[in-house]
Design a protein around this motif. Structure first.
Motif, mmCIF file in Angstrom:
data_model
loop_
_atom_site.group_PDB
_atom_site.id
_atom_site.type_symbol
_atom_site.label_atom_id
_atom_site.label_comp_id
_atom_site.label_asym_id
_atom_site.label_seq_id
_atom_site.Cartn_x
_atom_site.Cartn_y
_atom_site.Cartn_z
ATOM 1 N N LYS A 1 40.641 50.655 38.078
ATOM 2 C CA LYS A 1 41.475 51.407 39.020
ATOM 3 C C LYS A 1 42.374 52.404 38.298
ATOM 4 N N LEU A 2 42.481 53.591 38.893
ATOM 5 C CA LEU A 2 43.280 54.680 38.341
ATOM 6 C C LEU A 2 44.552 54.857 39.159
ATOM 7 N N ASP A 3 45.555 55.500 38.584
ATOM 8 C CA ASP A 3 46.840 55.692 39.265
ATOM 9 C C ASP A 3 46.745 56.559 40.511
ATOM 10 N N ASN A 4 45.730 57.415 40.609
ATOM 11 C CA ASN A 4 45.611 58.321 41.750
ATOM 12 C C ASN A 4 44.961 57.673 42.978
ATOM 13 N N GLY A 5 44.692 56.374 42.946
ATOM 14 C CA GLY A 5 44.058 55.688 44.071
ATOM 15 C C GLY A 5 42.557 55.615 43.959
ATOM 16 N N GLY A 6 41.974 56.287 42.991
ATOM 17 C CA GLY A 6 40.535 56.217 42.763
ATOM 18 C C GLY A 6 40.195 55.109 41.782
ATOM 19 N N ALA A 7 38.916 54.988 41.477
ATOM 20 C CA ALA A 7 38.475 53.958 40.536
ATOM 21 C C ALA A 7 37.150 54.377 39.904
ATOM 22 N N ILE A 8 36.926 53.917 38.690
ATOM 23 C CA ILE A 8 35.644 54.074 38.005
ATOM 24 C C ILE A 8 34.877 52.764 38.184
ATOM 25 N N LYS A 9 33.662 52.845 38.693
ATOM 26 C CA LYS A 9 32.840 51.647 38.873
ATOM 27 C C LYS A 9 31.767 51.604 37.787
ATOM 28 N N VAL A 10 31.592 50.432 37.213
ATOM 29 C CA VAL A 10 30.504 50.168 36.285
ATOM 30 C C VAL A 10 29.846 48.879 36.758
ATOM 31 N N ALA A 11 28.518 48.913 36.950
ATOM 32 C CA ALA A 11 27.825 47.725 37.453
ATOM 33 C C ALA A 11 26.445 47.603 36.821
ATOM 34 N N PHE A 12 26.054 46.363 36.588
ATOM 35 C CA PHE A 12 24.715 46.032 36.116
ATOM 36 C C PHE A 12 23.974 45.344 37.250
ATOM 37 N N GLU A 13 22.697 45.687 37.424
ATOM 38 C CA GLU A 13 21.870 45.078 38.470
ATOM 39 C C GLU A 13 20.552 44.624 37.859
ATOM 40 N N GLY A 14 20.028 43.569 38.407
ATOM 41 C CA GLY A 14 18.719 43.092 37.985
ATOM 42 C C GLY A 14 18.108 42.289 39.107
ATOM 43 N N ASP A 15 16.783 42.214 39.135
ATOM 44 C CA ASP A 15 16.129 41.426 40.177
ATOM 45 C C ASP A 15 15.296 40.306 39.567
ATOM 46 N N ASP A 16 14.603 39.588 40.427
ATOM 47 C CA ASP A 16 13.804 38.453 39.986
ATOM 48 C C ASP A 16 12.415 38.879 39.516
ATOM 49 N N ASP A 17 12.226 40.168 39.272
ATOM 50 C CA ASP A 17 10.948 40.673 38.778
ATOM 51 C C ASP A 17 11.190 41.510 37.528
ATOM 52 N N ASP A 18 11.003 42.819 37.593
ATOM 53 C CA ASP A 18 11.135 43.678 36.421
ATOM 54 C C ASP A 18 12.054 44.865 36.645
ATOM 55 N N PHE A 19 13.184 44.662 37.293
ATOM 56 C CA PHE A 19 14.143 45.743 37.529
ATOM 57 C C PHE A 19 15.436 45.428 36.789
ATOM 58 N N LEU A 20 15.964 46.423 36.065
ATOM 59 C CA LEU A 20 17.260 46.317 35.405
ATOM 60 C C LEU A 20 17.927 47.675 35.494
ATOM 61 N N GLY A 21 19.181 47.721 35.960
ATOM 62 C CA GLY A 21 19.848 49.002 36.141
ATOM 63 C C GLY A 21 21.310 48.988 35.741
ATOM 64 N N LEU A 22 21.833 50.160 35.413
ATOM 65 C CA LEU A 22 23.242 50.367 35.094
ATOM 66 C C LEU A 22 23.739 51.510 35.965
ATOM 67 N N GLU A 23 24.830 51.261 36.703
ATOM 68 C CA GLU A 23 25.453 52.279 37.552
ATOM 69 C C GLU A 23 26.832 52.626 37.026
ATOM 70 N N VAL A 24 27.175 53.907 37.112
ATOM 71 C CA VAL A 24 28.524 54.384 36.813
ATOM 72 C C VAL A 24 28.890 55.366 37.915
ATOM 73 N N GLY A 25 30.038 55.141 38.564
ATOM 74 C CA GLY A 25 30.422 56.009 39.655
ATOM 75 C C GLY A 25 31.922 56.175 39.757
ATOM 76 N N TYR A 26 32.332 57.153 40.564
ATOM 77 C CA TYR A 26 33.738 57.357 40.869
ATOM 78 C C TYR A 26 33.954 57.028 42.329
ATOM 79 N N ARG A 27 34.958 56.194 42.618
ATOM 80 C CA ARG A 27 35.246 55.742 43.980
ATOM 81 C C ARG A 27 36.561 56.333 44.455
ATOM 82 N N TRP A 28 36.516 56.964 45.641
ATOM 83 C CA TRP A 28 37.719 57.463 46.324
ATOM 84 C C TRP A 28 38.076 56.454 47.398
ATOM 85 N N ASN A 29 39.270 55.916 47.338
ATOM 86 C CA ASN A 29 39.759 54.977 48.356
ATOM 87 C C ASN A 29 40.559 55.743 49.402
ATOM 88 N N PHE A 30 40.456 55.294 50.643
ATOM 89 C CA PHE A 30 41.281 55.894 51.690
ATOM 90 C C PHE A 30 41.780 54.841 52.635
#
Length: 182
Positions: A153-182
């Motif tokens: 979380k940032l002081d301006n009310g936004g946030a940086i998101k970092v997430a790892f995802e995987g499934d029960d087969d052969d998927f693996l992912g990394l997400e990076v995003g900016y979130r605006w809260n309202f």
């Protein structure tokens, strides 16, 4: 069996954290994802959002545009309804019921899903997110997807998101995003 135990342990770990801040369910997020599916790399840009319409319920939705290493395009649209409730002073349990559509060159598919997870305020600057999603694709079977991530979380009310995802087969992912809260 080991994969299922790991998923349960990860969700339980998210329920044990305690701190003292509100968790926001009204936001928009723009981000990128790098993933590997069956040894094929994918790059995507996404826009997701959530809008709370009561103390416990919210709408979700999103769009994702993906391109693979072999120049295959895939667009994913989704919409859903979510419910959350506090399980500690700083941890929410949430569940989302939704559906969407995969639009691809080789064919289109609808999918339906159910997601459960936790969101925990570690401190004023960090929120831990865990989730387990079941997806049933019309012509493509079913899968479970695990997400582990955090919001810085940032002081301006936004946030940086970092997430790892995987499934029960052969998927693996990394997400990076900016979130605006309202």
């Amino acid at each position: 069996m080991l994969k299922k135990l790991t998923l349960v342990a990860a969700l339980a770990a998210g329920m044990q954290v305690q701190a003292a801040d509100d968790i926001n369910y009204s936001w928009f997020e723009l981000g990128v994802q790098h993933s590997d599916v069956n040894s094929v790399e994918w790059q995507s840009i996404y826009l997701e959002g959530s809008v709370a319409f009561s103390d416990s319920f919210y709408f979700t939705g999103g769009y994702r545009d993906q391109v693979s290493g072999d120049d295959t395009d895939l667009s994913i649209f989704n919409i859903g309804l979510g419910f959350h409730t506090g399980i500690t002073a700083a941890t929410d349990f949430y569940t989302e019921l939704g559906g969407g559509r995969f639009d691809a060159v080789l064919g289109d598919d609808n999918y339906y899903g159910l997601k459960i997870g936790t969101r925990s305020e570690i401190n004023e600057s960090f929120e831990f997110i865990s989730g387990l999603e079941y997806q049933d694709v019309d012509d493509g079977g079913e899968r479970f997807v695990l997400e582990l991530g955090g919001l810085f979380k940032l002081d301006n009310g936004g946030a940086i998101k970092v997430a790892f995802e995987g499934d029960d087969d052969d998927f693996l992912g990394l997400e990076v995003g900016y979130r605006w809260n309202f």
